[in-house]
Design an enzyme around this catalytic site. Structure first.
Site, PDB file in Angstrom:
ATOM      1  N   GLU A 257       1.017  -1.227   0.024  1.00  0.00           N
ATOM      2  CA  GLU A 257      -0.246   0.305  -0.125  1.00  0.00           C
ATOM      3  C   GLU A 257       1.214   1.615   0.014  1.00  0.00           C
ATOM      4  O   GLU A 257       1.873   1.208   0.075  1.00  0.00           O
ATOM      5  CB  GLU A 257      -1.083   0.151   1.345  1.00  0.00           C
TER       6      GLU A 257
ATOM      7  N   GLU B 239      -2.058  11.332   3.526  1.00  0.00           N
ATOM      8  CA  GLU B 239      -3.375  11.273   4.243  1.00  0.00           C
ATOM      9  C   GLU B 239      -3.058  12.796   5.536  1.00  0.00           C
ATOM     10  O   GLU B 239      -2.072  13.282   5.935  1.00  0.00           O
ATOM     11  CB  GLU B 239      -2.767  10.619   4.942  1.00  0.00           C
TER      12      GLU B 239
END
Length: 352
Positions: free
Chosen positions: A239, A244
């Site tokens: 990932e 974020e």
């Protein structure tokens, strides 16, 4: 008297011998600054601007690199890679500070001459400029639908939909909107777009221009998953979290890799604090090849990892864009929250 003197001399010799043996076996003191710092640099000759560094020193536990262009990075084993971006041939003074656990350090500088090719422009491979009002282009984007706490983990509170209330293209921008509303048993709604089955990539440069939502409890993300997730599962697929942001911690940008041994709370990542993440558009970038994975914001590095065959970042990945609400990472949602949007101006994929 002679016997007593002989015994005394024997004891003194024995003590002296023990002291010598103890001294010989003592470990190196930890409060002594590292010594014999040696810096090696290998400059790529392909015009990419990549330089591999290897530093060694006695009694050192970490190495900080001042890269000579205003950026720095830290390595625990002295091995690091960096990509210089200024076109042409430029010379940089790289300073390495070797430190030990007690804070003692020593520094040394070397010069590196780096050539970055400027003649050939990177080639655009895929993009979405979000210039057509309405729903996102179905040839490029699909949706995950359902409860955030059912199948995606993290104890999230939203229900993902494909409704216009939660996702639309308006005035040249993609808008993903999280709303406070009761919907199918959830207290919030939002959207999660993905290119799975429509587009994936291996290696290159990704640029995304985006503005973050406001509100404590929001968790927007621009990220990627290995296209082989259905066969090998997570985290074996890998990932890449390009960006974020947490509404409770404004302006701190997270960039993270997840893979076996470094997933969940033990993920491989770093942060950089910027200004106006929720009021201005910023450029979030991924530079990815067989040697390096680097995430940046406004061309400033957040996190850099040396790529290799031992980690799962050498196959195709697809894109995901979403806003989650609440859960393990962002924490509780502000009771006064009503709605907020993440806006994306564009996403562009280049060959380098």
């Amino acid at each position: 008297m002679r016997n007593l003197m002989s015994i005394t001399i024997s004891i003194i010799c024995a003590l002296a011998l023990l002291a010598c043996k103890k001294s010989d076996g003592d470990p190196a003191p930890t409060n002594v600054a590292p010594t014999n710092l040696v810096i090696q640099s290998t400059v790529s000759m392909d015009g990419s601007g990549k330089v591999d560094f290897k530093s060694t020193a006695n009694n050192a536990t970490s190495y900080q690199y001042d890269l000579g262009d205003g950026e720095s990075l830290v390595s625990t084993n002295g091995i690091a890679s960096y990509i210089y971006k200024k076109a042409g041939t430029n010379t940089y003074v790289v300073t390495v500070k070797a430190s030990n656990a007690s804070g003692q350090s020593t520094s040394k500088s070397v010069q590196v001459s780096v050539t970055v090719a400027g003649a050939a422009e990177p080639q655009l491979l895929w993009s979405d400029e979000f210039n057509t009002n309405g729903a996102p282009d179905p040839a490029k984007w699909g949706y995950d639908i359902g409860r955030g706490d059912n199948g995606w983990g993290n104890a999230e509170l939203q229900y993902y939909t494909n409704r216009a209330e939660n996702v639309s293209v308006q005035d040249g921008k993609l808008k993903i909107t999280a709303k406070k509303e009761n919907y199918s048993g959830a207290a919030y709604t939002s959207a999660r777009l993905l290119t799975k089955g429509k587009y994936s990539m291996k290696y290159g440069r990704v640029e995304i221009s985006a503005k973050m939502p406001e509100g404590v409890g929001t968790w927007p993300a621009l990220w990627m998953l290995g296209a082989n997730i259905e066969t090998v599962s997570w985290p074996n697929c890998g990932e890449i979290d390009i960006m974020e942001h947490l509404g409770r911690d404004l302006n701190k940008i997270y960039a993270t890799l997840h893979y076996p041994g470094r997933s969940g709370g033990n993920a491989d990542g770093n942060t950089r604090t910027i200004a106006n993440a929720t009021t201005e558009f910023h450029k979030y970038t991924l530079v990815w090849n067989s040697s390096i994975i680097q995430m940046l914001v406004d061309d400033q590095p957040i996190h850099t990892v040396n790529n290799s065959s031992s980690i799962p970042f050498n196959h195709n990945f697809f894109f995901i864009m979403n806003i989650a609400m609440g859960g393990n990472f962002p924490g509780p949602v502000d009771p006064a929250f009503t709605s907020a949007s993440m806006e994306v101006d564009y996403i562009r994929v280049y060959d380098r």
